[in-house]
Each structure stands twice: as structure tokens, then as C-alpha cells.
Design a protein around this motif. Structure first.
Motif, PDB file in Angstrom:
ATOM      1  N   GLY A 178      26.746 -54.500  -1.819  1.00 37.15           N
ATOM      2  CA  GLY A 178      26.438 -54.918  -0.461  1.00 37.15           C
ATOM      3  C   GLY A 178      26.308 -53.775   0.536  1.00 37.15           C
ATOM      4  N   HIS A 179      26.336 -52.517   0.073  1.00 38.22           N
ATOM      5  CA  HIS A 179      26.096 -51.392   0.979  1.00 38.22           C
ATOM      6  C   HIS A 179      24.671 -51.512   1.517  1.00 38.22           C
ATOM      7  N   LYS A 180      24.511 -51.411   2.822  1.00 31.75           N
ATOM      8  CA  LYS A 180      23.197 -51.525   3.446  1.00 31.75           C
ATOM      9  C   LYS A 180      22.418 -50.230   3.273  1.00 31.75           C
ATOM     10  N   ILE A 181      21.148 -50.395   2.924  1.00 29.04           N
ATOM     11  CA  ILE A 181      20.245 -49.266   2.739  1.00 29.04           C
ATOM     12  C   ILE A 181      19.025 -49.511   3.610  1.00 29.04           C
ATOM     13  N   PHE A 182      18.733 -48.552   4.472  1.00 27.32           N
ATOM     14  CA  PHE A 182      17.542 -48.623   5.315  1.00 27.32           C
ATOM     15  C   PHE A 182      16.471 -47.749   4.676  1.00 27.32           C
ATOM     16  N   LEU A 183      15.360 -48.345   4.276  1.00 26.81           N
ATOM     17  CA  LEU A 183      14.199 -47.579   3.809  1.00 26.81           C
ATOM     18  C   LEU A 183      13.316 -47.369   5.024  1.00 26.81           C
ATOM     19  N   VAL A 184      12.975 -46.132   5.300  1.00 29.36           N
ATOM     20  CA  VAL A 184      12.307 -45.776   6.550  1.00 29.36           C
ATOM     21  C   VAL A 184      11.079 -44.935   6.282  1.00 29.36           C
ATOM     22  N   GLU A 185       9.982 -45.305   6.924  1.00 32.46           N
ATOM     23  CA  GLU A 185       8.783 -44.473   6.968  1.00 32.46           C
ATOM     24  C   GLU A 185       8.616 -44.023   8.411  1.00 32.46           C
ATOM     25  N   LEU A 201      23.158 -46.298   4.250  1.00 35.61           N
ATOM     26  CA  LEU A 201      22.304 -45.234   3.727  1.00 35.61           C
ATOM     27  C   LEU A 201      20.948 -45.327   4.422  1.00 35.61           C
ATOM     28  N   TRP A 202      20.420 -44.204   4.859  1.00 32.28           N
ATOM     29  CA  TRP A 202      19.121 -44.120   5.526  1.00 32.28           C
ATOM     30  C   TRP A 202      18.250 -43.261   4.630  1.00 32.28           C
ATOM     31  N   GLU A 206      10.692 -49.809   9.119  1.00 29.38           N
ATOM     32  CA  GLU A 206      11.896 -49.962   8.311  1.00 29.38           C
ATOM     33  C   GLU A 206      11.934 -51.280   7.559  1.00 29.38           C
ATOM     34  N   ALA A 207      12.542 -51.224   6.373  1.00 33.87           N
ATOM     35  CA  ALA A 207      12.933 -52.410   5.609  1.00 33.87           C
ATOM     36  C   ALA A 207      14.386 -52.191   5.207  1.00 33.87           C
TER      37      ALA A 207
END
Length: 124
Positions: A105-112, A63-64, A97-98
């Protein structure tokens, strides 16, 4: 093909834990609820937590989530007890990004997207 709407479906191993994570920890707004599922707003899309699964996450699907202020979002999550899997940093492609993981365990990218980045350029 004329696509009118879209959503990502996640079939979690622990439905209640995932529901609490996306609703309470991330604070996503609920778009729609139905027996066995909840659909959350994801900016211009939707995330549906539905039923149950047994296979777990794929490293090929992530998820982005673009946020307005990544540092503020991370402080908010830390206040709820969530620490990122990887602290925020500027990537070689210029995004701040963090990385997080949901209960399965689904990866989530938090993006500014920083000012001046090509994704913030108005091409009109």
C-alpha cells in the motif's frame, strides 16, 4: 555533511510480493542483491527492499518516480495486469501524474514533466 549516496528502505510485510512488484511489474533494474535484501536503481537514487515489516505504509511517505513517457509506462504496466489507483492527469502545478500502490500500500507517484514546465528549464 557530505552525502555520497542515498536510498529509501522499505521493510515490506510480504518480502517476495514486494520484490516481484518492483522487479517484475515495475521493471526496476537491480543495483545490488544481498541475503535478505535487494537494492534497485531509482534514477538518481536507490530503493532497498529489505527484511520484513509489520507496520505497513505511512501516508506521510511516498515514492515519486519520474518517467519519460507516462502514457507508455501505464500501457506497459497494464499489459502486466497493473491498473493505477488514479488515472493520469495534469495537476494544478503542471505535472502529469498517475498514482499506484505497491503490495503493502505504499503510494507511488509516476510523474512526467511536460516540456515547458519549470522543472525542465535549463537554468545555466
Amino acid at each position: 555533511m557530505d552525502v555520497l549516496s542515498s536510498r529509501i528502505l522499505v521493510r515490506p510485510k510480504d518480502h517476495e510480493a514486494s520484490l516481484a512488484f518492483y522487479r517484475d511489474t515495475l521493471g526496476l533494474a537491480i543495483y545490488y542483491e544481498f541475503p535478505g535484501g535487494t537494492v534497485f536503481f531509482l534514477g538518481q537514487g536507490f530503493l532497498e527492499i529489505v527484511g520484513g515489516g509489520d507496520r505497513g505504509p505511512s501516508p506521510d511517505v511516498n515514492l515519486w518516480l519520474q518517467v519519460r513517457d507516462l502514457d507508455a509506462a501505464l500501457r506497459e504496466l497494464a499489459a502486466k495486469g497493473l491498473q493505477p489507483d488514479r488515472e493520469a492527469r495534469v495537476e494544478p502545478w503542471g505535472l502529469y501524474e498517475a498514482w499506484l500502490s505497491d503490495p503493502d500500500g505504499h503510494k507511488i507517484f509516476l510523474v512526467e514533466i511536460p516540456s515547458g514546465h519549470p522543472l525542465r528549464t535549463d537554468l545555466r
